[in-house]
Design a protein around this motif. Structure first.
Motif, short mmCIF file in Angstrom:
data_model
loop_
_atom_site.label_atom_id
_atom_site.label_comp_id
_atom_site.label_asym_id
_atom_site.label_seq_id
_atom_site.Cartn_x
_atom_site.Cartn_y
_atom_site.Cartn_z
N ASN A 93 0.85 -1.18 0.00
CA ASN A 93 0.00 0.00 0.00
C ASN A 93 0.89 1.23 0.00
N LEU A 94 0.70 2.10 -0.98
CA LEU A 94 1.60 3.24 -1.17
C LEU A 94 1.67 4.13 0.06
N GLU A 95 0.54 4.59 0.55
CA GLU A 95 0.55 5.54 1.67
C GLU A 95 1.09 4.89 2.95
N SER A 96 0.70 3.65 3.20
CA SER A 96 1.21 2.96 4.39
C SER A 96 2.71 2.73 4.29
N LEU A 97 3.17 2.41 3.09
CA LEU A 97 4.60 2.19 2.89
C LEU A 97 5.38 3.47 3.14
N LEU A 98 4.88 4.60 2.65
CA LEU A 98 5.55 5.87 2.89
C LEU A 98 5.56 6.22 4.37
N SER A 99 4.49 5.87 5.07
CA SER A 99 4.42 6.22 6.50
C SER A 99 5.42 5.43 7.32
N GLU A 100 5.86 4.27 6.83
CA GLU A 100 6.83 3.45 7.56
C GLU A 100 8.27 3.89 7.30
N CYS A 101 8.49 4.70 6.29
CA CYS A 101 9.85 4.94 5.83
C CYS A 101 10.27 6.40 6.02
N TYR A 102 10.74 6.70 7.20
CA TYR A 102 11.36 7.99 7.49
C TYR A 102 12.86 7.79 7.42
N PHE A 103 13.53 8.66 6.70
CA PHE A 103 14.96 8.49 6.51
C PHE A 103 15.73 9.61 7.20
N ASP A 104 16.34 9.27 8.31
CA ASP A 104 17.24 10.20 8.97
C ASP A 104 18.44 10.44 8.04
N PRO A 105 18.94 11.66 7.82
CA PRO A 105 18.58 12.89 8.53
C PRO A 105 17.55 13.74 7.79
N TYR A 106 16.68 13.11 6.98
CA TYR A 106 15.74 13.88 6.19
C TYR A 106 14.40 14.13 6.87
N GLU A 155 11.61 -10.73 5.55
CA GLU A 155 12.31 -9.80 6.44
C GLU A 155 11.46 -8.56 6.65
N PRO A 156 11.38 -8.04 7.87
CA PRO A 156 10.65 -6.79 8.09
C PRO A 156 11.35 -5.63 7.38
N LEU A 157 10.63 -4.90 6.58
CA LEU A 157 11.20 -3.73 5.91
C LEU A 157 11.70 -2.72 6.94
N HIS A 158 10.93 -2.58 8.04
CA HIS A 158 11.30 -1.56 9.00
C HIS A 158 12.64 -1.84 9.66
N ASP A 159 13.05 -3.09 9.77
CA ASP A 159 14.36 -3.38 10.33
C ASP A 159 15.46 -2.77 9.46
N TRP A 160 15.25 -2.76 8.14
CA TRP A 160 16.24 -2.15 7.25
C TRP A 160 16.22 -0.63 7.39
N VAL A 161 15.03 -0.04 7.51
CA VAL A 161 14.95 1.41 7.73
C VAL A 161 15.64 1.75 9.04
N PHE A 162 15.36 0.96 10.07
CA PHE A 162 15.90 1.23 11.39
C PHE A 162 17.42 1.07 11.41
N ALA A 163 17.94 0.02 10.76
CA ALA A 163 19.38 -0.20 10.71
C ALA A 163 20.06 0.96 10.00
N ARG A 164 19.49 1.39 8.88
CA ARG A 164 20.07 2.51 8.13
C ARG A 164 20.10 3.78 8.98
N ASN A 165 19.00 4.06 9.67
CA ASN A 165 18.93 5.28 10.47
C ASN A 165 19.86 5.23 11.68
N LEU A 166 19.92 4.08 12.34
CA LEU A 166 20.81 3.96 13.50
C LEU A 166 22.27 4.15 13.09
N LEU A 167 22.65 3.57 11.97
CA LEU A 167 24.03 3.75 11.50
C LEU A 167 24.31 5.21 11.20
N SER A 168 23.34 5.88 10.59
CA SER A 168 23.50 7.30 10.29
C SER A 168 23.66 8.12 11.56
N ILE A 169 22.84 7.82 12.56
CA ILE A 169 22.90 8.55 13.83
C ILE A 169 24.21 8.29 14.55
N LEU A 170 24.63 7.03 14.60
CA LEU A 170 25.88 6.69 15.28
C LEU A 170 27.08 7.35 14.61
#
Length: 257
Positions: A93-106, A155-170
């Motif tokens: 679902n397009l809107e639900s997919l976008l709502s799950e994907c916030y990309f730090d630092p954006y 695989e949960p998509l959010h785990d990939w979003v979360f891993a990417r963001n955590l690496l960016s923050i660290l």
């Protein structure tokens, strides 16, 4: 290990999106080779869902433990037909997919709610539509020809979003530390925010009136569109194992909202 084919779908139970990765049986549980720096950079530079999924494809599966994979490994055609118990995959679902994907630092701080971040245009509706059109698992066709030698890894998509963001923050905190930033304000400099989530104080079990919010907007455990009774049955270990392992850690002193 590189994955030649990957799909995206939405889990009918959790409402969250997952990746379906097709791997040879002999590759499941095999130790990782060294991570290719170019593929790592692709993950760090991902700023829309499509680029994130392609980076995840090239990096290979996040989990290699046989125990962890046992709950998310399926015969491809059985997964398509929902023969095996577990995941009931429905179209993305397009809107639900976008709502799950916030990309730090954006992500931009949400000053109105005062307790987190909101999405911005870089989540990329165009790229997300392209991803759905190209890699929708529910439109993949008959995969039964893969059943004897391949398996579908979910695989949960959010785990990939979360891993990417955590690496960016660290990496950002590390850079600030090396540049001599004031330890008392280093979290603010790294774009953490002091928040006062009074409305969800009991739900988050926060002991103080204020806390630091990590610059990631989507929380799969406390999904705002769900009622509390739906969260009771939400199995975070199954649907977001990486997120859950950190969210429940005693060493985690900031709010993941």
């Amino acid at each position: 290990m590189h994955t030649d084919q990957i799909y995206i779908a939405r889990d009918g139970k959790s409402g969250m999106h997952v990746l379906v990765r097709i791997l040879a049986v002999d590759d499941i549980g095999v130790d990782y080779p060294p991570i290719d720096p170019d593929n790592f950079n692709k993950l760090m530079m991902a700023r829309d869902v499509k680029s994130l999924v392609l980076a995840a494809r090239d990096l290979g599966p996040m989990y290699i433990s046989a125990d962890i994979l046992s709950r998310r490994t399926f015969i491809p055609s059985h997964l398509q037909q929902d023969i095996e118990c577990g995941f009931n995959l429905i179209p993305p679902n397009l809107e639900s997919l976008l709502s799950e994907c916030y990309f730090d630092p954006y992500a931009i701080p949400d000053e109105i709610a005062g307790m987190g971040y909101r999405a911005i245009g870089r989540t990329g509706k165009k790229a997300t539509r392209e991803l759905i059109n190209e890699l929708d698992f529910t439109k993949a066709g008959d995969l039964s020809y893969l059943d004897s030698q391949f398996r579908a890894i979910v695989e949960p998509l959010h785990d990939w979003v979360f891993a990417r963001n955590l690496l960016s923050i660290l990496m950002r905190i590390g850079g600030l530390y090396r540049s001599g930033a004031d330890p008392d304000t280093i979290l603010e400099a790294a774009r953490f925010r002091q928040v006062n989530p009074m409305v969800l104080k009991k739900r988050f079990d926060i002991d103080t009136d204020t806390c630091y919010a990590i610059p990631i907007a989507f929380n799969p455990i406390y999904r705002m569109e769900n009622l509390a009774d739906k969260d009771i049955s939400f199995d975070a270990l199954q649907f977001c194992p990486l997120y859950d392992s950190l969210n429940c850690s005693d060493t985690c002193r900031f709010s993941l909202i």
